[in-house]
Design a protein around this motif. Structure first.
Motif, PDB file in Angstrom:
ATOM      1  N   VAL A  13       0.842  -1.202   0.000  1.00 10.19           N
ATOM      2  CA  VAL A  13       0.000   0.000   0.000  1.00 10.19           C
ATOM      3  C   VAL A  13       0.876   1.251   0.000  1.00 10.19           C
ATOM      4  O   VAL A  13       0.611   2.218  -0.718  1.00 10.19           O
ATOM      5  CB  VAL A  13      -0.954  -0.009   1.210  1.00 10.19           C
ATOM      6  N   ARG A  14       1.941   1.220   0.795  1.00  8.48           N
ATOM      7  CA  ARG A  14       2.882   2.351   0.812  1.00  8.48           C
ATOM      8  C   ARG A  14       3.450   2.591  -0.575  1.00  8.48           C
ATOM      9  O   ARG A  14       3.473   3.726  -1.075  1.00  8.48           O
ATOM     10  CB  ARG A  14       4.008   2.050   1.792  1.00  8.48           C
ATOM     11  N   ASP A  15       3.894   1.508  -1.238  1.00  8.57           N
ATOM     12  CA  ASP A  15       4.468   1.644  -2.572  1.00  8.57           C
ATOM     13  C   ASP A  15       3.432   2.172  -3.560  1.00  8.57           C
ATOM     14  O   ASP A  15       3.737   3.020  -4.412  1.00  8.57           O
ATOM     15  CB  ASP A  15       5.008   0.299  -3.054  1.00  8.57           C
ATOM     16  N   ALA A  16       2.203   1.658  -3.461  1.00  7.53           N
ATOM     17  CA  ALA A  16       1.152   2.110  -4.376  1.00  7.53           C
ATOM     18  C   ALA A  16       0.863   3.591  -4.186  1.00  7.53           C
ATOM     19  O   ALA A  16       0.640   4.325  -5.158  1.00  7.53           O
ATOM     20  CB  ALA A  16      -0.111   1.282  -4.167  1.00  7.53           C
ATOM     21  N   ARG A  17       0.855   4.032  -2.938  1.00  6.58           N
ATOM     22  CA  ARG A  17       0.617   5.459  -2.673  1.00  6.58           C
ATOM     23  C   ARG A  17       1.723   6.312  -3.273  1.00  6.58           C
ATOM     24  O   ARG A  17       1.478   7.358  -3.881  1.00  6.58           O
ATOM     25  CB  ARG A  17       0.528   5.710  -1.169  1.00  6.58           C
ATOM     26  N   LEU A  18       2.969   5.882  -3.124  1.00 10.33           N
ATOM     27  CA  LEU A  18       4.085   6.639  -3.681  1.00 10.33           C
ATOM     28  C   LEU A  18       4.026   6.672  -5.211  1.00 10.33           C
ATOM     29  O   LEU A  18       4.232   7.722  -5.825  1.00 10.33           O
ATOM     30  CB  LEU A  18       5.408   6.030  -3.227  1.00 10.33           C
ATOM     31  N   VAL A  19       3.742   5.524  -5.815  1.00 12.16           N
ATOM     32  CA  VAL A  19       3.639   5.474  -7.270  1.00 12.16           C
ATOM     33  C   VAL A  19       2.525   6.409  -7.748  1.00 12.16           C
ATOM     34  O   VAL A  19       2.687   7.164  -8.714  1.00 12.16           O
ATOM     35  CB  VAL A  19       3.371   4.038  -7.754  1.00 12.16           C
TER      36      VAL A  19
ATOM     37  N   ARG B  91       1.056  11.303 -10.641  1.00 17.83           N
ATOM     38  CA  ARG B  91       0.357  12.586 -10.708  1.00 17.83           C
ATOM     39  C   ARG B  91       1.332  13.727 -10.960  1.00 17.83           C
ATOM     40  O   ARG B  91       0.980  14.739 -11.566  1.00 17.83           O
ATOM     41  CB  ARG B  91      -0.409  12.844  -9.404  1.00 17.83           C
ATOM     42  N   GLY B  92       2.546  13.567 -10.489  1.00 17.10           N
ATOM     43  CA  GLY B  92       3.563  14.584 -10.709  1.00 17.10           C
ATOM     44  C   GLY B  92       4.193  14.525 -12.089  1.00 17.10           C
ATOM     45  O   GLY B  92       5.074  15.331 -12.394  1.00 17.10           O
ATOM     46  N   GLY B  93       3.761  13.598 -12.932  1.00 16.59           N
ATOM     47  CA  GLY B  93       4.258  13.541 -14.294  1.00 16.59           C
ATOM     48  C   GLY B  93       5.411  12.591 -14.510  1.00 16.59           C
ATOM     49  O   GLY B  93       5.992  12.566 -15.601  1.00 16.59           O
ATOM     50  N   TYR B  94       5.764  11.782 -13.505  1.00 17.40           N
ATOM     51  CA  TYR B  94       6.891  10.865 -13.663  1.00 17.40           C
ATOM     52  C   TYR B  94       6.448   9.618 -14.427  1.00 17.40           C
ATOM     53  O   TYR B  94       5.452   8.991 -14.074  1.00 17.40           O
ATOM     54  CB  TYR B  94       7.454  10.464 -12.304  1.00 17.40           C
ATOM     55  N   PRO B  95       7.190   9.215 -15.481  1.00 18.18           N
ATOM     56  CA  PRO B  95       6.860   7.978 -16.195  1.00 18.18           C
ATOM     57  C   PRO B  95       7.234   6.762 -15.359  1.00 18.18           C
ATOM     58  O   PRO B  95       8.075   6.839 -14.452  1.00 18.18           O
ATOM     59  CB  PRO B  95       7.732   8.061 -17.457  1.00 18.18           C
TER      60      PRO B  95
ATOM     61  N   ARG C 153      10.868   5.788 -14.758  1.00 18.65           N
ATOM     62  CA  ARG C 153      11.649   6.593 -13.816  1.00 18.65           C
ATOM     63  C   ARG C 153      11.243   6.297 -12.375  1.00 18.65           C
ATOM     64  O   ARG C 153      12.029   6.490 -11.456  1.00 18.65           O
ATOM     65  CB  ARG C 153      11.465   8.080 -14.102  1.00 18.65           C
ATOM     66  N   ILE C 154       9.998   5.849 -12.196  1.00 16.78           N
ATOM     67  CA  ILE C 154       9.531   5.538 -10.845  1.00 16.78           C
ATOM     68  C   ILE C 154      10.111   4.202 -10.372  1.00 16.78           C
ATOM     69  O   ILE C 154      10.436   4.049  -9.194  1.00 16.78           O
ATOM     70  CB  ILE C 154       7.995   5.491 -10.805  1.00 16.78           C
TER      71      ILE C 154
END
Length: 243
Positions: free
Chosen positions: A175-181, A186-190, A193-194
């Motif tokens: 869940v933590r990883d999903a929230r970060l992704v 949303r910030g535009g990172y492909p 790169r994530i």
């Protein structure tokens, strides 16, 4: 012929293209797309432009870095059609998006602080033993289950499978990883790169890679804000030229 045209205050496509690294075809395409006002024609059918067209081209090229090609083109078309309110609305929407992106960055930084404190994720409805299923997690994040499956294929989230049903089960780390992704997307990172950021957050490398990404994100938002100022200055100059 070119010298006579310039003496009369008229310009050829090449005169507009020169200095911007553009082709003459690009200038003609911009005119056909409504980004530049319609050009006059010589008796032989050649396009002739003026300082007004030069100002329009400068405005468009200055708007692109801050607003993107599509929005910049729409702004210029609205101005050339006399729909100034529509043009200003598009400018306002870009500024609103920039503000939203800044708020998103703040949310990501908050998630990073949570990780640094080893805080758990926000409470989510638990649908199975020891974790949550894909539907509740997708609903909590405001995304589709298909998006979570795509992130899993990219290695960004790694849920286990329930031994009885075969359903995906997401534990606290998932869940933590999903929230970060979700925040980084949303910030535009492909995704490409994530992936290394999430991988290093999981590893003994710690949070430094994510902190560096946030620093880069701050820089990109600042650059967009400054580009919008430059675009606004050239757009105002064009509006004065139009009278």
């Amino acid at each position: 012929m070119g010298k006579n045209l310039q003496t009369e205050g008229r310009l050829r496509p090449v005169d507009l293209a020169r200095g911007h690294g553009l082709s003459t075809q690009a200038v003609r395409n911009y005119e056909e797309a409504g980004i530049l006002p319609a050009a006059d024609r010589t008796p032989a059918g050649y396009r002739t432009y003026t300082s007004l067209h030069a100002a329009a081209l400068r405005a468009f090229l200055a708007l692109v870095p801050g607003h993107g090609h599509r929005t910049a083109a729409s702004i210029m078309r609205s101005v050339n059609e006399g729909a100034l309110d529509g043009a200003f609305r598009l400018v306002d929407e870009s500024h609103a998006q920039l503000l939203d992106d800044r708020r998103t960055l703040q949310a990501v930084e908050g998630a990073l602080r949570d990780l640094g404190k080893d805080a758990g994720p926000e409470p989510l409805a638990v649908s199975g033993p020891g974790g949550t299923f894909i539907g509740p997690l997708a609903g909590a994040l405001g995304i589709r289950p298909a998006t979570l499956r795509k992130w899993e294929r990219a290695g960004l989230v790694c849920p286990r499978r329930d031994s009885r049903t075969g359903y995906r089960v997401y534990d606290g780390a998932d869940v933590r990883d999903a929230r970060l992704v979700h925040q980084l997307r949303r910030g535009g990172y492909p995704l490409e790169r994530i992936a290394p950021l999430i991988a290093q957050v999981r590893s003994v490398g710690g949070l430094d890679p994510l902190e560096a990404a946030l620093g880069d994100w701050h820089g990109r938002l600042s650059a967009r804000g400054r580009a919008m100022l430059a675009g606004a200055a050239e757009l105002e100059s064009y509006l004065r030229e139009r009278g």
